[in-house]
Design a protein around this motif. Structure first.
Motif, PDB file in Angstrom:
ATOM      1  N   ARG A   1      12.694  42.904  -6.059  1.00 44.05           N
ATOM      2  CA  ARG A   1      11.253  42.631  -5.968  1.00 44.05           C
ATOM      3  C   ARG A   1      10.855  42.265  -4.542  1.00 44.05           C
ATOM      4  O   ARG A   1       9.876  42.793  -4.003  1.00 44.05           O
ATOM      5  CB  ARG A   1      10.878  41.481  -6.918  1.00 44.05           C
ATOM      6  CG  ARG A   1       9.424  41.014  -6.761  1.00 44.05           C
ATOM      7  CD  ARG A   1       9.084  39.923  -7.747  1.00 44.05           C
ATOM      8  NE  ARG A   1       9.890  38.737  -7.585  1.00 44.05           N
ATOM      9  CZ  ARG A   1       9.673  37.809  -6.652  1.00 44.05           C
ATOM     10  NH1 ARG A   1       8.673  37.934  -5.788  1.00 44.05           N
ATOM     11  NH2 ARG A   1      10.442  36.741  -6.567  1.00 44.05           N
TER      12      ARG A   1
ATOM     13  N   ARG B   1      10.563  45.062  -2.021  1.00 48.10           N
ATOM     14  CA  ARG B   1       9.356  45.886  -2.123  1.00 48.10           C
ATOM     15  C   ARG B   1       8.088  45.073  -1.867  1.00 48.10           C
ATOM     16  O   ARG B   1       6.977  45.572  -2.035  1.00 48.10           O
ATOM     17  CB  ARG B   1       9.273  46.536  -3.508  1.00 48.10           C
ATOM     18  CG  ARG B   1      10.477  47.394  -3.864  1.00 48.10           C
ATOM     19  CD  ARG B   1      10.702  48.517  -2.898  1.00 48.10           C
ATOM     20  NE  ARG B   1       9.586  49.460  -2.868  1.00 48.10           N
ATOM     21  CZ  ARG B   1       9.514  50.514  -2.081  1.00 48.10           C
ATOM     22  NH1 ARG B   1      10.489  50.740  -1.205  1.00 48.10           N
ATOM     23  NH2 ARG B   1       8.477  51.310  -2.127  1.00 48.10           N
TER      24      ARG B   1
ATOM     25  N   PHE C   1       6.691  42.449  -3.416  1.00 47.73           N
ATOM     26  CA  PHE C   1       5.863  42.110  -4.563  1.00 47.73           C
ATOM     27  C   PHE C   1       5.943  40.606  -4.812  1.00 47.73           C
ATOM     28  O   PHE C   1       7.036  40.044  -4.855  1.00 47.73           O
ATOM     29  CB  PHE C   1       6.361  42.818  -5.833  1.00 47.73           C
ATOM     30  CG  PHE C   1       5.765  44.174  -6.069  1.00 47.73           C
ATOM     31  CD1 PHE C   1       4.515  44.304  -6.676  1.00 47.73           C
ATOM     32  CD2 PHE C   1       6.451  45.320  -5.706  1.00 47.73           C
ATOM     33  CE1 PHE C   1       3.967  45.556  -6.911  1.00 47.73           C
ATOM     34  CE2 PHE C   1       5.920  46.574  -5.940  1.00 47.73           C
ATOM     35  CZ  PHE C   1       4.673  46.696  -6.543  1.00 47.73           C
TER      36      PHE C   1
ATOM     37  N   ARG D   1       1.824  39.643  -9.018  1.00 50.67           N
ATOM     38  CA  ARG D   1       1.388  41.027  -8.827  1.00 50.67           C
ATOM     39  C   ARG D   1       2.303  42.009  -9.555  1.00 50.67           C
ATOM     40  O   ARG D   1       1.835  42.976 -10.170  1.00 50.67           O
ATOM     41  CB  ARG D   1       1.312  41.373  -7.338  1.00 50.67           C
ATOM     42  CG  ARG D   1       0.707  42.752  -7.071  1.00 50.67           C
ATOM     43  CD  ARG D   1       0.182  42.870  -5.653  1.00 50.67           C
ATOM     44  NE  ARG D   1       1.231  42.958  -4.658  1.00 50.67           N
ATOM     45  CZ  ARG D   1       1.706  44.096  -4.175  1.00 50.67           C
ATOM     46  NH1 ARG D   1       1.219  45.251  -4.608  1.00 50.67           N
ATOM     47  NH2 ARG D   1       2.643  44.095  -3.256  1.00 50.67           N
ATOM     48  N   LEU D   2       3.626  41.757  -9.497  1.00 51.40           N
ATOM     49  CA  LEU D   2       4.545  42.652 -10.193  1.00 51.40           C
ATOM     50  C   LEU D   2       4.384  42.513 -11.702  1.00 51.40           C
ATOM     51  O   LEU D   2       4.388  43.518 -12.431  1.00 51.40           O
ATOM     52  CB  LEU D   2       5.991  42.368  -9.791  1.00 51.40           C
ATOM     53  CG  LEU D   2       7.048  43.288 -10.426  1.00 51.40           C
ATOM     54  CD1 LEU D   2       6.752  44.751 -10.118  1.00 51.40           C
ATOM     55  CD2 LEU D   2       8.446  42.916  -9.962  1.00 51.40           C
ATOM     56  N   SER D   3       4.218  41.276 -12.179  1.00 53.38           N
ATOM     57  CA  SER D   3       4.025  41.063 -13.615  1.00 53.38           C
ATOM     58  C   SER D   3       2.782  41.796 -14.108  1.00 53.38           C
ATOM     59  O   SER D   3       2.786  42.410 -15.181  1.00 53.38           O
ATOM     60  CB  SER D   3       3.892  39.561 -13.913  1.00 53.38           C
ATOM     61  OG  SER D   3       5.058  38.865 -13.553  1.00 53.38           O
TER      62      SER D   3
ATOM     63  N   THR E   1       1.441  44.425 -12.699  1.00 52.48           N
ATOM     64  CA  THR E   1       1.681  45.858 -12.564  1.00 52.48           C
ATOM     65  C   THR E   1       2.427  46.425 -13.762  1.00 52.48           C
ATOM     66  O   THR E   1       2.117  47.525 -14.244  1.00 52.48           O
ATOM     67  CB  THR E   1       2.476  46.150 -11.273  1.00 52.48           C
ATOM     68  OG1 THR E   1       1.719  45.731 -10.141  1.00 52.48           O
ATOM     69  CG2 THR E   1       2.803  47.639 -11.141  1.00 52.48           C
TER      70      THR E   1
ATOM     71  N   TYR F   1       8.618  37.246 -17.146  1.00 47.27           N
ATOM     72  CA  TYR F   1       9.251  37.900 -15.995  1.00 47.27           C
ATOM     73  C   TYR F   1      10.086  36.903 -15.196  1.00 47.27           C
ATOM     74  O   TYR F   1      11.202  37.220 -14.757  1.00 47.27           O
ATOM     75  CB  TYR F   1       8.209  38.555 -15.082  1.00 47.27           C
ATOM     76  CG  TYR F   1       8.879  39.167 -13.885  1.00 47.27           C
ATOM     77  CD1 TYR F   1       9.493  40.412 -13.983  1.00 47.27           C
ATOM     78  CD2 TYR F   1       8.996  38.467 -12.684  1.00 47.27           C
ATOM     79  CE1 TYR F   1      10.189  40.949 -12.916  1.00 47.27           C
ATOM     80  CE2 TYR F   1       9.691  38.992 -11.614  1.00 47.27           C
ATOM     81  CZ  TYR F   1      10.289  40.234 -11.729  1.00 47.27           C
ATOM     82  OH  TYR F   1      10.998  40.746 -10.672  1.00 47.27           O
TER      83      TYR F   1
ATOM     84  N   LEU G   1       8.523  49.159 -14.121  1.00 48.53           N
ATOM     85  CA  LEU G   1       9.310  48.388 -13.157  1.00 48.53           C
ATOM     86  C   LEU G   1      10.094  49.307 -12.229  1.00 48.53           C
ATOM     87  O   LEU G   1      10.112  49.104 -11.007  1.00 48.53           O
ATOM     88  CB  LEU G   1      10.268  47.456 -13.899  1.00 48.53           C
ATOM     89  CG  LEU G   1      11.130  46.558 -13.001  1.00 48.53           C
ATOM     90  CD1 LEU G   1      10.281  45.438 -12.410  1.00 48.53           C
ATOM     91  CD2 LEU G   1      12.310  45.976 -13.783  1.00 48.53           C
TER      92      LEU G   1
ATOM     93  N   ALA H   1       7.625  50.805  -9.799  1.00 48.84           N
ATOM     94  CA  ALA H   1       7.081  49.846  -8.840  1.00 48.84           C
ATOM     95  C   ALA H   1       8.108  49.456  -7.786  1.00 48.84           C
ATOM     96  O   ALA H   1       7.783  49.334  -6.594  1.00 48.84           O
ATOM     97  CB  ALA H   1       6.587  48.597  -9.569  1.00 48.84           C
ATOM     98  N   LEU H   2       9.345  49.266  -8.208  1.00 47.56           N
ATOM     99  CA  LEU H   2      10.394  48.838  -7.277  1.00 47.56           C
ATOM    100  C   LEU H   2      11.124  50.015  -6.629  1.00 47.56           C
ATOM    101  O   LEU H   2      11.972  49.802  -5.758  1.00 47.56           O
ATOM    102  CB  LEU H   2      11.407  47.949  -8.004  1.00 47.56           C
ATOM    103  CG  LEU H   2      10.851  46.651  -8.606  1.00 47.56           C
ATOM    104  CD1 LEU H   2      11.985  45.822  -9.208  1.00 47.56           C
ATOM    105  CD2 LEU H   2      10.100  45.849  -7.551  1.00 47.56           C
TER     106      LEU H   2
END
Length: 205
Positions: A139, A142, A144, A148-150, A152, A160, A179, A182-183
């Protein structure tokens, strides 16, 4: 400056401002749920400033030597770095930059992301690792923030965070695909960090 460079710079600034906004939302929710009074809010802010000056066991890995080397390679001063980080939405002072390079303190996640962009290097380089090995490291590589990742991947933030803490991935099929996208990692890379992803071997969506 070319249009491509201009667009790239705008995207970097936007990304950092979005991460900073996520952090602000998290703090606002925390304050709201505790029904903090004005004095409590001021106390919380004071504690946040104090915590900023400490290493923080929950802060990312950080290589002070790599950060110092990257800055010198660019011919920048700590003042230059602090100024550019402030432009990216991560305000710091030159003294704090110097403290990072001496190994006295470690940057927060948002500060790490901004520092990597200012120094034109990968986040993993500043973390002192060759390749990400854990879910958290993937994470961070990248850039994040957790909120924001959660958002996404459409997963509850608490769930998470538990996945990162335990290095076990509980996501369903769609969350797992989101995931990976995104990653920018493969299923094999995810499973190397978290173990088998059962949702990817069933038929349930």
């Amino acid at each position: 400056m070319s249009d491509n460079l201009t667009d790239g710079y705008i995207y970097v600034v936007y990304s950092h401002m979005q991460n900073a906004a996520d952090d602000m939302v998290s703090w606002t929710k925390a304050i709201g749920t505790t029904q903090a009074t004005g004095d409590a809010i001021r106390t919380t802010a004071g504690r946040a400033r104090t915590a900023r000056k400490h290493r923080g066991m929950d802060r990312p890995l950080f290589s002070s030597a790599n950060a110092l080397s990257a800055r010198r390679h660019l011919g920048m001063s700590p003042h230059d770095v602090a100024r550019d980080m402030t432009v990216l939405g991560a305000p710091v002072d030159p003294e704090l930059v110097g403290a990072w390079e001496r190994g006295a303190y470690r940057p927060t996640e948002n500060e790490l992301f901004a520092l990597a962009d200012v120094l034109w290097c990968r986040t993993t380089e500043l973390m002192g690792i060759e390749e990400p090995r854990t879910l958290a490291e993937h994470r961070l590589s990248r850039q994040f923030s957790v909120p924001r990742l959660s958002r996404t991947i459409k997963m509850d933030t608490t769930e998470y965070l538990k996945a990162e803490a335990e290095n076990q991935w509980p996501g369903n099929f769609r969350q797992t695909l989101s995931l990976l996208n995104a990653l920018n990692i493969s299923l094999r890379q995810l499973e190397a960090a978290t173990g088998p992803c059962d949702a990817m071997y069933g038929t349930s969506f």
